[in-house]
Motif scaffolding. Structure first.
Motif, mmCIF file in Angstrom:
data_model
loop_
_atom_site.group_PDB
_atom_site.id
_atom_site.type_symbol
_atom_site.label_atom_id
_atom_site.label_comp_id
_atom_site.label_asym_id
_atom_site.label_seq_id
_atom_site.Cartn_x
_atom_site.Cartn_y
_atom_site.Cartn_z
ATOM 1 N N TYR A 168 0.714 -1.133 -0.079
ATOM 2 C CA TYR A 168 -0.047 0.042 0.123
ATOM 3 C C TYR A 168 1.065 1.407 0.008
ATOM 4 O O TYR A 168 1.906 1.132 0.852
ATOM 5 N N PHE A 169 0.484 2.241 -0.939
ATOM 6 C CA PHE A 169 1.457 3.366 -0.938
ATOM 7 C C PHE A 169 0.334 4.640 -1.047
ATOM 8 O O PHE A 169 -0.418 4.438 -2.007
ATOM 9 N N PHE A 170 0.803 5.749 -0.453
ATOM 10 C CA PHE A 170 -0.119 6.945 -0.574
ATOM 11 C C PHE A 170 1.125 8.126 -0.775
ATOM 12 O O PHE A 170 1.734 8.237 0.121
ATOM 13 N N ASP A 171 0.723 9.335 -1.517
ATOM 14 C CA ASP A 171 1.655 10.025 -1.757
ATOM 15 C C ASP A 171 0.744 11.487 -2.238
ATOM 16 O O ASP A 171 -0.176 11.367 -3.119
ATOM 17 N N VAL A 172 1.025 12.608 -1.180
ATOM 18 C CA VAL A 172 0.372 13.779 -1.694
ATOM 19 C C VAL A 172 1.556 14.898 -1.788
ATOM 20 O O VAL A 172 2.198 15.087 -0.811
ATOM 21 N N ARG A 195 3.547 11.425 2.664
ATOM 22 C CA ARG A 195 3.659 10.002 2.269
ATOM 23 C C ARG A 195 3.347 9.129 3.189
ATOM 24 O O ARG A 195 3.708 9.229 4.458
ATOM 25 N N ALA A 196 2.656 7.838 2.817
ATOM 26 C CA ALA A 196 2.376 6.980 3.749
ATOM 27 C C ALA A 196 2.685 5.467 3.087
ATOM 28 O O ALA A 196 2.119 5.460 1.897
ATOM 29 N N GLU A 197 3.155 4.780 3.586
ATOM 30 C CA GLU A 197 3.434 3.247 3.229
ATOM 31 C C GLU A 197 3.279 2.190 3.968
ATOM 32 O O GLU A 197 3.796 2.292 5.113
ATOM 33 N N ASP A 198 2.829 1.023 3.583
ATOM 34 C CA ASP A 198 2.480 0.022 4.311
ATOM 35 C C ASP A 198 2.897 -1.406 3.704
ATOM 36 O O ASP A 198 2.861 -1.327 2.207
ATOM 37 N N SER A 199 3.700 -2.084 4.285
ATOM 38 C CA SER A 199 4.426 -3.363 3.563
ATOM 39 C C SER A 199 4.683 -4.230 4.826
ATOM 40 O O SER A 199 4.170 -4.052 5.979
ATOM 41 N N GLY A 200 4.937 -5.543 4.361
ATOM 42 C CA GLY A 200 5.233 -6.670 5.131
ATOM 43 C C GLY A 200 4.982 -7.860 4.663
ATOM 44 O O GLY A 200 4.900 -8.065 3.530
ATOM 45 N N GLU A 201 5.192 -8.937 5.280
ATOM 46 C CA GLU A 201 5.014 -10.369 4.681
ATOM 47 C C GLU A 201 4.634 -11.164 5.975
ATOM 48 O O GLU A 201 4.497 -10.919 6.864
ATOM 49 N N MET A 202 4.043 -12.633 5.415
ATOM 50 C CA MET A 202 3.430 -13.498 6.331
ATOM 51 C C MET A 202 4.190 -14.871 5.860
ATOM 52 O O MET A 202 3.985 -15.088 4.648
ATOM 53 N N ARG A 203 4.528 -15.438 6.755
ATOM 54 C CA ARG A 203 5.198 -16.762 6.601
ATOM 55 C C ARG A 203 4.195 -17.719 7.361
ATOM 56 O O ARG A 203 4.022 -17.730 8.627
ATOM 57 N N VAL A 204 3.853 -18.869 6.743
ATOM 58 C CA VAL A 204 2.757 -19.682 7.395
ATOM 59 C C VAL A 204 3.620 -21.336 7.054
ATOM 60 O O VAL A 204 3.788 -21.585 5.974
ATOM 61 N N LEU A 205 3.167 -21.951 8.049
ATOM 62 C CA LEU A 205 3.342 -23.353 8.059
ATOM 63 C C LEU A 205 2.191 -24.094 8.542
ATOM 64 O O LEU A 205 1.707 -24.051 9.416
ATOM 65 N N ALA A 206 1.526 -25.175 7.705
ATOM 66 C CA ALA A 206 0.514 -25.849 7.948
ATOM 67 C C ALA A 206 0.602 -27.248 7.602
ATOM 68 O O ALA A 206 1.292 -27.564 6.632
#
Length: 283
Positions: free
Chosen positions: A1-5, A18-29
């Motif tokens: 997600y990225f937003f810039d004014v 400016r606002a920025e959202d990032s990340g990751e998810m690791r899953v073991l099932a």
């Protein structure tokens, strides 16, 4: 997600937000199931770890010389993880109708939040006690020689109101969430032998106090091999998810906010696009 004014002027100065959202998810099932004549039972184990981050930057500079006057930078980084068990069962009522149910156990979710800003640097630790979840559903097969099809519907009740949280080693308190009831519907149809086409949709209400329901639509296809008594399948699918958060506080202020404070609200839409490749082989 990225937003810039950019180039928003106030008092003769220019600014960039400016606002920025990032990340990751690791899953073991992992999962296992057993089948009897009309009953099927299964259990699954899920372990995951996520690292989302959010950053906000507000720069003010001279519009003529371009010199930077001030900078406000705030970063919010989280690390969370947990483990959960899920149990399920199905009953073949007759050759057309199948009934099913699932139960997700309560589980603990550990979260560490780090906030970095000119005003403060802080670390917060939270221990979440997540709720039970119960689902029931049914699937009906339409026995047609040319275009056999199956329609499925399920409902999932989540007791979010039972969610509890403890912050920084303090006392456990109720998190203040609300219970939800989710809906899922799906269709599988064979327009060609051994080639299924699948379509689905869902509505997942938000567990907070604001209206931020999640709508999802999905479609896919694959190929099925019949080898003796075994059915092997290879599937590919795509999913599109929309979540609309209405009535939230505006992330970036505008001049009208001072004279018309009632418009200081935003509607934030977030989108998720997911593609999956699945292979199934019964042992």
């Amino acid at each position: 997600y990225f937003f810039d004014v950019s180039d928003y002027t106030q008092g003769g100065l220019a600014s960039q937000k400016r606002a920025e959202d990032s990340g990751e998810m690791r899953v073991l099932a992992g999962a296992a199931s057993v089948r009897f004549t009309k009953f099927r039972f299964g259990i699954a184990y899920l372990a995951y770890r996520g690292t989302p981050s959010f950053s906000y930057r507000d720069y003010v500079y001279n519009p003529i010389s371009g010199a930077l006057i001030s900078a406000n930078i705030r970063e919010n980084r989280k690390v969370f993880g947990g483990r959960q068990f899920t149990g399920g069962a199905s009953y073949i009522f007759d050759e057309n109708l199948t009934l099913g149910a699932l139960l997700k156990t309560r589980f603990n979710l550990s979260e560490t939040e780090t906030v970095v800003s000119p005003a403060q640097n802080s670390d917060n630790r939270r221990e979440w006690f997540m709720p039970w979840e119960l689902g029931v559903g049914a699937a009906y097969k339409f026995a047609s020689k040319k275009t056999p099809a199956t329609v499925a519907l399920d409902l999932v009740k989540t007791w979010w109101g039972k969610t509890e949280v403890a912050e920084n080693g303090g006392d456990t308190r109720v998190a203040g969430l609300v219970d939800t009831l989710s809906y899922h519907v799906g269709l599988e149809i064979y327009l060609k032998p051994n080639v299924p086409f699948r379509f689905g949709g869902s509505l997942v209400p938000f567990y907070g106090r604001e209206e931020a329901d999640t709508f999802t639509v999905a479609a896919g296809s694959g190929y099925v091999w019949e080898i003796g008594r075994r059915t092997i399948s290879l599937d590919v699918s795509g999913e599109y998810q929309l979540r609309s958060t209405s009535g939230t506080t505006r992330l970036f202020a505008v001049p009208e906010d001072s004279s018309l404070p009632f418009i200081n609200q935003d509607v934030v839409d977030s989108y998720v696009k997911r593609f999956m490749l699945t292979a199934r082989y019964p042992f």
